[in-house]
Design an enzyme around this catalytic site. Structure first.
Site, PDB file in Angstrom:
ATOM      1  N   LYS A 176     -26.025 -33.106  34.369  1.00 35.49           N
ATOM      2  CA  LYS A 176     -26.836 -33.796  35.387  1.00 35.49           C
ATOM      3  C   LYS A 176     -28.009 -34.530  34.725  1.00 35.49           C
ATOM      4  O   LYS A 176     -27.881 -34.999  33.597  1.00 35.49           O
ATOM      5  CB  LYS A 176     -27.284 -32.804  36.462  1.00 35.49           C
ATOM      6  CG  LYS A 176     -26.098 -32.029  37.060  1.00 35.49           C
ATOM      7  CD  LYS A 176     -26.424 -31.232  38.282  1.00 35.49           C
ATOM      8  CE  LYS A 176     -25.165 -30.523  38.760  1.00 35.49           C
ATOM      9  NZ  LYS A 176     -25.375 -29.753  39.977  1.00 35.49           N
ATOM     10  N   GLU A 199     -15.792 -28.050  44.626  1.00 28.97           N
ATOM     11  CA  GLU A 199     -17.170 -27.589  44.556  1.00 28.97           C
ATOM     12  C   GLU A 199     -17.767 -27.509  45.964  1.00 28.97           C
ATOM     13  O   GLU A 199     -18.252 -28.525  46.492  1.00 28.97           O
ATOM     14  CB  GLU A 199     -18.021 -28.560  43.727  1.00 28.97           C
ATOM     15  CG  GLU A 199     -17.547 -28.748  42.306  1.00 28.97           C
ATOM     16  CD  GLU A 199     -18.684 -29.230  41.400  1.00 28.97           C
ATOM     17  OE1 GLU A 199     -19.013 -28.505  40.456  1.00 28.97           O
ATOM     18  OE2 GLU A 199     -19.233 -30.311  41.651  1.00 28.97           O
ATOM     19  N   SER A 218     -22.331 -22.770  40.987  1.00 28.05           N
ATOM     20  CA  SER A 218     -22.968 -21.533  40.525  1.00 28.05           C
ATOM     21  C   SER A 218     -22.051 -20.653  39.666  1.00 28.05           C
ATOM     22  O   SER A 218     -22.116 -19.425  39.732  1.00 28.05           O
ATOM     23  CB  SER A 218     -23.533 -20.734  41.704  1.00 28.05           C
ATOM     24  OG  SER A 218     -24.579 -21.458  42.334  1.00 28.05           O
ATOM     25  N   GLY A 277     -25.820 -25.757  35.923  1.00 31.54           N
ATOM     26  CA  GLY A 277     -26.948 -25.046  35.308  1.00 31.54           C
ATOM     27  C   GLY A 277     -26.590 -24.253  34.056  1.00 31.54           C
ATOM     28  O   GLY A 277     -27.290 -24.341  33.037  1.00 31.54           O
TER      29      GLY A 277
HETATM   30  P1  PGA Z   1     -24.064 -25.546  39.273  1.00 34.35           P
HETATM   31  O1  PGA Z   1     -23.553 -27.061  39.449  1.00 34.35           O
HETATM   32  O2  PGA Z   1     -23.152 -24.874  38.301  1.00 34.35           O
HETATM   33  O3  PGA Z   1     -25.481 -25.678  38.773  1.00 34.35           O
HETATM   34  O4  PGA Z   1     -23.991 -24.910  40.631  1.00 34.35           O
HETATM   35  C1  PGA Z   1     -22.180 -27.361  39.454  1.00 34.35           C
HETATM   36  C2  PGA Z   1     -21.973 -28.825  39.698  1.00 34.35           C
HETATM   37  O5  PGA Z   1     -22.708 -29.432  40.487  1.00 34.35           O
HETATM   38  O6  PGA Z   1     -21.059 -29.432  39.099  1.00 34.35           O
END
Ligand code: PGA
Length: 256
Positions: free
Chosen positions: A13, A169, A214, A236
């Site tokens: 990101k 997702e 997550s 994350g």
């Molecule tokens: P996350 O993000 O693992 O921080 O929840 C996943 C994503 O948006 O691809």
């Protein structure tokens, strides 16, 4: 049916710097050396593709990106083309992430055009789909996933999913620390594969369906025990080499 090789991909990101990119990749190379049985990719911000391209040399880490434009060149201020991504050796390109659908108002039809542009360029689309919390509570998960997948099937045909990746997702699980349970995710993954199988069993058998939302070093192994979960798209936890490596190793072990 040949077993599907899992794919674990890090979606950085809007995070990082030149120094961070070099450091994180050096950490990943050390943690992942000798690990087989799982494809690994990272999608840094496009600003850092050059650093990443150099840093991943000699490793099994593939390069990806978080977005692409539908146009190949010309007067499109601020956009990045498939040709530019290829120029840096990028392979796996995320499209339709919920953050882009929400903050940049990207429609299913527009995302299908990006999918077409990637196929045309010989790049691998990583098509993100998934329902919001309200849609989930209203029992609309399957309806939303169907709509988002059918936008591609209607435009390009089911064969477009040959060699492509889908990332399921659920929006309520992204960045919240509240992952879907393995059983919840498996049910949706099986539905998605079944929906594609209704058009082509062969396409459904090979398409990689990642779970995202997550995923971390503590919950990954259990998610990967599920037969239709072929890896993960990780936000994350992809920003820390040890955590990301645990997820990659868990996928390799579960799918061996
Ligand atoms: P996350 O993000 O693992 O921080 O929840 C996943 C994503 O948006 O691809």
């Amino acid at each position: 049916m040949a077993a599907r090789k899992p794919l674990v991909m890090g979606n950085w990101k809007l995070n990082g710097s030149k120094a961070f990119t070099k450091e994180l990749i050096a950490g990943l190379k050390a943690e992942l050396s000798g690990v087989e049985g799982c494809d690994v990719a990272i999608a840094p911000p496009v600003m850092y593709l050059a650093e990443a391209e150099t840093a991943i040399k000699g490793s099994q880490i593939a390069l990806g990106s978080q977005n692409v434009d539908v146009n190949v060149q010309g007067a499109f201020t601020g956009d990045i083309s498939t040709a530019m991504l290829k120029d840096f050796g990028a392979k796996y390109i995320i499209i339709g992430h919920s953050e882009r659908r929400t903050y940049h108002k990207e429609s299913d039809e527009f995302i299908a055009k990006k999918f077409a542009a990637l196929k045309e360029a010989g790049l691998v689309p990583v098509l993100c789909i998934g329902e919001s919390e309200a849609e989930n509570e209203a029992g609309k998960t399957e309806e939303v996933c169907t709509r988002q997948i059918d936008a591609v099937i209607n435009a390009l045909g089911v064969e477009a999913f040959n060699g492509a990746v889908i990332a399921y997702e659920p929006i309520w699980a992204i960045g919240t620390g509240k992952s879907a349970t393995p059983a919840q995710a498996q049910a949706v993954h099986a539905f998605i594969r079944g929906h594609i199988a209704a058009k082509s069993q062969a396409v459904a058998d090979q398409v990689i369906i990642q779970y995202g939302g997550s995923v971390n070093d503590a919950n990954a192994a259990e998610l990967f025990t599920q037969p239709d979960i072929d890896g993960a798209l990780v936000g994350g936890a992809s920003l820390k080499a040890p955590a990301f490596a645990v997820i990659v190793k868990a996928a390799a072990k579960a799918k061996a």
